[in-house]
Motif scaffolding. Structure first.
Motif, PDB file in Angstrom:
ATOM      1  N   GLU A   2       0.917  -1.360   0.103  1.00  0.00           N
ATOM      2  CA  GLU A   2       0.048   0.098   0.005  1.00  0.00           C
ATOM      3  C   GLU A   2       0.840   1.194  -0.081  1.00  0.00           C
ATOM      4  O   GLU A   2       1.465   1.578   1.152  1.00  0.00           O
ATOM      5  N   LEU A   3       1.026   1.758  -1.130  1.00  0.00           N
ATOM      6  CA  LEU A   3       1.948   2.897  -1.359  1.00  0.00           C
ATOM      7  C   LEU A   3       1.686   4.145  -0.242  1.00  0.00           C
ATOM      8  O   LEU A   3       2.619   4.799  -0.121  1.00  0.00           O
ATOM      9  N   ALA A  16      -5.230 -17.779  -0.731  1.00  0.00           N
ATOM     10  CA  ALA A  16      -4.409 -16.677  -0.532  1.00  0.00           C
ATOM     11  C   ALA A  16      -5.070 -15.731   0.617  1.00  0.00           C
ATOM     12  O   ALA A  16      -6.447 -15.642   0.600  1.00  0.00           O
ATOM     13  N   VAL A  17      -4.553 -15.270   1.573  1.00  0.00           N
ATOM     14  CA  VAL A  17      -5.041 -14.524   2.544  1.00  0.00           C
ATOM     15  C   VAL A  17      -4.012 -13.271   2.602  1.00  0.00           C
ATOM     16  O   VAL A  17      -2.788 -13.415   2.873  1.00  0.00           O
ATOM     17  N   GLY A  18      -4.848 -12.380   2.787  1.00  0.00           N
ATOM     18  CA  GLY A  18      -4.197 -10.916   3.188  1.00  0.00           C
ATOM     19  C   GLY A  18      -4.986 -10.006   3.763  1.00  0.00           C
ATOM     20  O   GLY A  18      -6.115 -10.305   4.099  1.00  0.00           O
ATOM     21  N   HIS A  19      -4.498  -8.827   4.242  1.00  0.00           N
ATOM     22  CA  HIS A  19      -5.191  -8.007   5.072  1.00  0.00           C
ATOM     23  C   HIS A  19      -6.179  -7.068   3.985  1.00  0.00           C
ATOM     24  O   HIS A  19      -7.306  -6.825   4.203  1.00  0.00           O
ATOM     25  N   HIS A  20      -5.410  -6.782   2.889  1.00  0.00           N
ATOM     26  CA  HIS A  20      -6.055  -5.586   2.229  1.00  0.00           C
ATOM     27  C   HIS A  20      -7.027  -6.265   1.016  1.00  0.00           C
ATOM     28  O   HIS A  20      -6.300  -7.200   0.315  1.00  0.00           O
ATOM     29  N   PRO A  21      -8.197  -5.775   0.686  1.00  0.00           N
ATOM     30  CA  PRO A  21      -8.959  -6.603  -0.328  1.00  0.00           C
ATOM     31  C   PRO A  21      -8.641  -6.098  -1.614  1.00  0.00           C
ATOM     32  O   PRO A  21      -7.997  -4.951  -1.805  1.00  0.00           O
ATOM     33  N   LEU A  22      -9.025  -6.778  -2.629  1.00  0.00           N
ATOM     34  CA  LEU A  22      -8.776  -6.194  -3.935  1.00  0.00           C
ATOM     35  C   LEU A  22      -9.784  -5.512  -4.660  1.00  0.00           C
ATOM     36  O   LEU A  22      -9.621  -4.587  -5.372  1.00  0.00           O
ATOM     37  N   VAL A  23     -11.178  -5.689  -4.146  1.00  0.00           N
ATOM     38  CA  VAL A  23     -12.342  -5.006  -4.239  1.00  0.00           C
ATOM     39  C   VAL A  23     -13.172  -4.613  -2.910  1.00  0.00           C
ATOM     40  O   VAL A  23     -13.142  -5.514  -2.100  1.00  0.00           O
ATOM     41  N   THR A  24     -13.930  -3.706  -2.939  1.00  0.00           N
ATOM     42  CA  THR A  24     -14.539  -3.448  -1.753  1.00  0.00           C
ATOM     43  C   THR A  24     -15.998  -2.798  -1.953  1.00  0.00           C
ATOM     44  O   THR A  24     -15.908  -1.923  -2.922  1.00  0.00           O
ATOM     45  N   SER A  25     -16.971  -3.002  -1.209  1.00  0.00           N
ATOM     46  CA  SER A  25     -18.373  -2.300  -1.076  1.00  0.00           C
ATOM     47  C   SER A  25     -18.045  -1.198   0.020  1.00  0.00           C
ATOM     48  O   SER A  25     -19.112  -0.545   0.368  1.00  0.00           O
ATOM     49  N   GLY A  26     -16.968  -1.314   0.619  1.00  0.00           N
ATOM     50  CA  GLY A  26     -16.995  -0.112   1.817  1.00  0.00           C
ATOM     51  C   GLY A  26     -16.389   1.053   1.760  1.00  0.00           C
ATOM     52  O   GLY A  26     -16.544   1.561   0.437  1.00  0.00           O
ATOM     53  N   PRO A  27     -16.185   1.718   2.741  1.00  0.00           N
ATOM     54  CA  PRO A  27     -15.890   3.305   2.630  1.00  0.00           C
ATOM     55  C   PRO A  27     -14.515   3.497   1.849  1.00  0.00           C
ATOM     56  O   PRO A  27     -14.505   4.620   1.169  1.00  0.00           O
ATOM     57  N   ASN A  50      -6.438   1.509  -5.380  1.00  0.00           N
ATOM     58  CA  ASN A  50      -6.091   0.269  -4.672  1.00  0.00           C
ATOM     59  C   ASN A  50      -4.612  -0.382  -5.135  1.00  0.00           C
ATOM     60  O   ASN A  50      -4.598  -1.178  -6.222  1.00  0.00           O
ATOM     61  N   HIS A  51      -3.673  -0.023  -4.456  1.00  0.00           N
ATOM     62  CA  HIS A  51      -2.293  -0.528  -4.843  1.00  0.00           C
ATOM     63  C   HIS A  51      -2.200  -1.996  -4.704  1.00  0.00           C
ATOM     64  O   HIS A  51      -1.540  -2.479  -5.316  1.00  0.00           O
ATOM     65  N   VAL A  52      -2.923  -2.430  -3.612  1.00  0.00           N
ATOM     66  CA  VAL A  52      -2.541  -3.859  -3.164  1.00  0.00           C
ATOM     67  C   VAL A  52      -3.508  -4.703  -4.500  1.00  0.00           C
ATOM     68  O   VAL A  52      -2.666  -5.773  -4.996  1.00  0.00           O
ATOM     69  N   ALA A  53      -4.235  -4.288  -5.061  1.00  0.00           N
ATOM     70  CA  ALA A  53      -4.844  -4.923  -6.215  1.00  0.00           C
ATOM     71  C   ALA A  53      -4.216  -4.770  -7.369  1.00  0.00           C
ATOM     72  O   ALA A  53      -3.908  -5.768  -8.030  1.00  0.00           O
ATOM     73  N   ASN A  54      -3.583  -3.805  -7.711  1.00  0.00           N
ATOM     74  CA  ASN A  54      -2.543  -3.619  -8.727  1.00  0.00           C
ATOM     75  C   ASN A  54      -1.401  -4.376  -8.661  1.00  0.00           C
ATOM     76  O   ASN A  54      -1.097  -4.931  -9.643  1.00  0.00           O
ATOM     77  N   SER A  55      -1.146  -4.895  -7.392  1.00  0.00           N
ATOM     78  CA  SER A  55       0.060  -5.671  -7.403  1.00  0.00           C
ATOM     79  C   SER A  55      -0.311  -7.196  -7.400  1.00  0.00           C
ATOM     80  O   SER A  55       0.693  -8.118  -7.867  1.00  0.00           O
ATOM     81  N   TRP A  56      -1.360  -7.399  -6.851  1.00  0.00           N
ATOM     82  CA  TRP A  56      -1.682  -8.900  -6.563  1.00  0.00           C
ATOM     83  C   TRP A  56      -2.796  -9.582  -7.685  1.00  0.00           C
ATOM     84  O   TRP A  56      -2.625 -10.856  -7.871  1.00  0.00           O
ATOM     85  N   GLN A  57      -3.686  -8.654  -8.045  1.00  0.00           N
ATOM     86  CA  GLN A  57      -4.938  -9.454  -8.708  1.00  0.00           C
ATOM     87  C   GLN A  57      -4.589 -10.273 -10.114  1.00  0.00           C
ATOM     88  O   GLN A  57      -4.845 -11.369  -9.998  1.00  0.00           O
TER      89      GLN A  57
END
Length: 310
Positions: free
Chosen positions: A159-160, A200-211, A217-224
């Protein structure tokens, strides 16, 4: 032969039906486990109530272990392996017998705000806290000889925005990690495995309906794309304080289980197959050809269930 009245017969029949319903609530599986995230608040914000239901579900489902999706201790993780908050936010909350199985955690951003290494070291103190490193894997054999592979990731360094955080110790903790080495480890692990199910398990989601729905989403860019490439079936995350299920591609399924204590309102659910701001957790049931999961709230109600077949 002793006679039984019609009323007695009906009572016995009802009891048998109720017993059948109870035993069928959770499916039989080779491997079963619970998933909880964003939880350690010294029992507050319904943490105790969720823990009590986890104990009941754990008994009924005969779980093998528990996975956490990070933010294990609020507000700033732990100071050391001997920090008293371990007792008030973990040991004294998850008391049920069924919860005394192995817990496999990942680190969240709130854990990084304290001493993340201390959460690894706590594995030498607690008989159920099992975190050998910031990222690691577990493999389980299924009844037909195939395997379940679970990779536990450390997503905060991806997460940059954290590299500009005002908290200097937090910035240092994040910046100290080698993200390239972690991705190489993950790629090698998954590419070389012929496991039937890859999670796979991580803290940050790749997508979300939340706030955080509209944030970059840097994590999604790196991992999805990588997860799709190496054949991950399911990604489990937290960070957002609700329960959610998405299918990101024909192969890759996605879950948020971050409702272990304080919950937050949803922003938009138009792309989710299920999303609800409710305290609870997920339960997984894995067989060689079928993976089933359920979202369970603090009262024991099944909010949503889904089967994935191979």
């Amino acid at each position: 032969m002793k006679q039984i009245s019609l009323t007695g017969f009906l009572v016995l029949l009802c009891l048998q039906v109720n017993i059948a319903q109870t035993t069928q609530k959770y499916p039989k599986a080779d491997i079963s486990f619970l998933v909880i995230g964003d939880f350690g608040r010294q029992g507050e914000y319904h943490q105790k109530e969720v823990a009590q239901q986890m104990s009941l579900t754990g008994t009924e489902a005969d779980i093998d272990f528990i996975i956490t999706t990070g933010d294990n201790i609020y507000p700033k993780g732990v100071a050391s392996p001997m920090d008293p908050i371990w007792k008030s936010s973990f040991e004294d909350i998850y008391l049920g017998h069924s919860l005394h199985v192995n817990w496999y955690p990942v680190l969240g951003n709130h854990d990084y705000a304290g001493n993340p290494q201390a959460e690894i070291e706590y594995s030498q103190i607690s008989r159920r806290w099992n975190m050998p490193a910031r990222y690691y894997s577990k493999t389980y054999k299924l009844s037909d000889g195939s395997q379940l592979l679970i990779a536990f990731l450390d997503t905060s360094p991806f997460e940059l925005g954290y590299y500009q955080d005002e908290d200097e110790p937090f910035r240092t903790n994040v910046a100290s990690q080698d993200t390239s080495a972690q991705k190489k480890w993950f790629t090698d692990l998954m590419s070389k495995s012929n496991a039937q199910w890859k999670i796979a398990v991580g803290h940050h989601p790749l997508v979300t309906s939340g706030p955080r729905k509209d944030r970059k989403n840097h994590v999604a860019n790196s991992w999805q794309a990588l997860m799709e490439k190496v054949g991950v079936d399911f990604y489990l995350a937290g960070h957002e304080h609700h329960l959610e299920y998405n299918q990101l591609s024909p192969k890759l399924h996605h879950m948020i289980s971050g409702a272990g204590s304080k919950i937050t309102a949803l922003k938009s659910t138009e792309k989710a197959k299920f999303a609800q701001s409710a305290n609870g957790f997920a339960a997984f049931f894995i067989q060689p050809k079928v993976l089933e999961f359920q979202f369970v709230d603090e009262s024991g109600k099944t909010l949503f269930s889904q089967q994935i077949k191979k």
